[in-house]
Every structure is written in C-alpha cells, then in structure tokens.
Write a protein that holds these residues in place. Sequence first.
Motif, PDB file in Angstrom:
ATOM      1  N   VAL A  78       0.897  -1.266   0.092  1.00  0.00           N
ATOM      2  CA  VAL A  78      -0.019  -0.044  -0.162  1.00  0.00           C
ATOM      3  C   VAL A  78       0.855   1.237  -0.029  1.00  0.00           C
ATOM      4  O   VAL A  78       1.883   1.397   0.720  1.00  0.00           O
ATOM      5  CB  VAL A  78      -0.861   0.045   1.026  1.00  0.00           C
ATOM      6  N   VAL A  79       0.499   2.218  -0.758  1.00  0.00           N
ATOM      7  CA  VAL A  79       1.421   3.288  -0.868  1.00  0.00           C
ATOM      8  C   VAL A  79       0.622   4.503   0.345  1.00  0.00           C
ATOM      9  O   VAL A  79      -0.658   4.631   0.198  1.00  0.00           O
ATOM     10  CB  VAL A  79       0.825   4.363  -2.167  1.00  0.00           C
ATOM     11  N   HIS A 301      -5.518   4.567  -2.895  1.00  0.00           N
ATOM     12  CA  HIS A 301      -4.682   3.954  -1.949  1.00  0.00           C
ATOM     13  C   HIS A 301      -5.485   3.715  -0.920  1.00  0.00           C
ATOM     14  O   HIS A 301      -4.745   2.945   0.115  1.00  0.00           O
ATOM     15  CB  HIS A 301      -3.514   5.129  -1.780  1.00  0.00           C
TER      16      HIS A 301
END
Length: 347
Positions: A78-79, A301
């Motif tokens: 995950v960013v 995101h």
Amino acid sequence: MDIAAIIAKAENTHKLAKQEIVALLADDAHTQEIFAAADRVRRRYVGDEVHLRGLIEFSNTCRQNCHYCGLRRDNTNVVRYRMEPDAIIDLARKAKEYGYRTVVLQSGEDPYYTVDILRHIISEIKKLGVAVTLSIGEKSRDEYAAYRQAGADRYLLRIETTDRLLYEDLDPGMSFENRLRCLRDLRSLGYELGTGCLIGLPGQTLESLADDILFFQEIDADMIGVGPFIPNPDTPLAAAAGGAFTSSLKVMAIIRLLLPDINIPATTAMETLDKNGRMIALQSGANVVMPNVTEGDYRRHYALYPGKICVGDTPAQCRSCITGKITAIGRGISTGHGFRLRKTAQE
Ligand code: SAM
Ligand code: SF4
Ligand code: FES
C-alpha cells in the motif's frame, strides 16, 4: 419453522428470538419477502428521504493488523498517505458545497493525528454547520471525550463480529473487551453510536450473525453498517471465500426489521459486489448513502479490498451520480443533518 409468520412477527413487533433470526438467515425461499418487509418498515419509521454523508478517507496509515483489511500495518503493497489538517478541513468545506450535511472522517488507526490535531480539525469543520462523524478506531475514553467536546456528533466503530474468539483471531493484538469498552464509552459520552459487522468472515456462523443482530438491539445502536467481507489479495485472508451480496442484504434487512428507526447505510462494499447494490439496499431497508469526497489518488490508495467503487471518480461525479440514482428509484435526498429520530411508525 413458519418463515412467513416469523417475517410478520418481525415486521409488527420488531422482536425475534435468536432461533427465529437463524431460521430467516438459513432460508432461501423467502428472501424477497424479507426485503419487502424491511422496505415497508423503513418507509413507516424513517420515511422516503435518503441521508447523504460525505466520506473523507484522510489517512490510510494504520497501527493495527486486522487480517481482513488491506490497510493492515504488515501490508507493504500500500502507498501510505496522510492528509494534512488544513487539507482535511478544506475537503470538508467542499463536501458542504456539494450539499452534504454530514462529513465522515475515516482513517486507519493513525497516531500521527494527536488529540490536539483532531480537536482542531473537528472544531474547524463544525464551524461549517455540518454534523461530524468520526471513524478512526479504538481510543481511550479521554480521547473520545475530547473529540466530543470539540463537537463530534457521531462515531462509527464496527464490532465486526460478536464472536469473541473469531474477533481476537482476526484482529491480532486487539481485545474484544476493549472494543466493547469503546462502544460503551462512546454511548455514555453522548455520541450517536454507529457500529456494524462484516458478513462472510471465515468461521462465521449463522448463529453468530444472529448474535450480532441481537447485540445491535441490546446496545441500542443509532446506526448499523453491514457489508460483505471482500478478500484482499495482500492480506492473510487472500484465499478466503468472502461474503455474498444477498446474505449481506438479508442481515441488513433483518436489522431494519428489529431496529426500525435507526439509520442504515447502503454500503460501498455492497455495490462492489453488485453494480446496483446500493440502490437495491435502499429498497431493502437502508436509508443512508456515504458518497466519497476524497480526492485524487488517495481514493485508490485507501484500498481495503479490491474492486472498490468510485476510485477513478471525482467528488463531483459521485455527487451527481448518486443524486441521479436515488431520484431514479423515486426517493428524495434529505436536506437535514439526518440524526436518528427515535420514533414510532409514521402512520
Ligand atoms: N480503522 C477504523 C476501524 O477499523 O474502525 C476505520 C477504518 S476501517 C478501514 C472501516 C471498516 O472497513 C472496518 O470496520 C471493516 O469492517 C471494513 N473493512 C476492512 N476490510 C474489509 C474487507 N476486506 N472487506 C470489507 N470491509 C472491510
Ligand atoms: Fe486498521 Fe481499521 Fe483496517 Fe483494522 S479495519 S487494519 S483498524 S484500518
Ligand atoms: Fe461515485 Fe457513482 S457514487 S461514481
């Protein structure tokens, strides 16, 4: 058991025994009748208006490690992002301009946002004249008290499942007792209390779903959000089967039958499984929709599960999309704050 009689009892008395709820959940032949009864109860108690809540997903950073959730701390795919306080307040201002009368601030459990920062954000947003719902996880009673003092009106914290062992298995490091403590604290501090559960968790039984529904009645929740568990490939539950649309809808409809005057959202996860899911939910007991007002890449995101709707859309697109859909099913959009109106049937 006579399923038609159980549905009639639920519609008229709003009380069922656990075994009656289990019988409804296990039955496949009367699903449409359950949805129709829930729709009638919805209309009688909370009317035809749909309340919109503008959802701001302000941080996807989380210290917890829930097995089902894509934001869990061990997920390195995950960013991560955090919106700055001014950007959150700005987005709330835009939400108001879109006509939302409630702003929902949701995030992972992110310690970056201290009590002072959150108090500042809440009190600035309250100056806009909107209701504020928080959905930011487990905190101490003092923290909940501070947010409430700053003006927060509602809090959304799903119990996820009332099966204590399953809960602690799926939410490592978290205790069921503390989850209950949070809900009790929120209730006693005067928040409108929102909770709910996931449908289709591995190991979850119909009995435990019936317990969830009775629990919601027992704590007299003001809002219940339920949705299918959708397996995320970046989590330990990647290979799980997940929840089905119809079973989630059925749990939601039974909740409407038993808690007739509460607010029930048509959840995003439902629409992820069925492209018309939220409108079907609105016609099966729901009276709330939470359109996303998060901007840009942040939406993508905030990846709880794959296939999440609206990730490529703007807040303006969601606003006009949802208005169109709600109007098309013959329902109106509320211009009020949409607090729970405790009442008896509008006859
Ligand atoms: N961190 C806060 C909390 O847990 O209460 C708020 C944000 S959390 C992402 C909001 C909700 O997302 C959770 O209560 C959970 O029910 C739901 N959720 C997480 N993972 C999911 C999944 N894979 N499928 C469906 N819903 C999910
Ligand atoms: Fe964090 Fe909430 Fe996801 Fe659990 S459900 S990992 S607390 S964001
Ligand atoms: Fe987001 Fe329809 S609600 S595009």
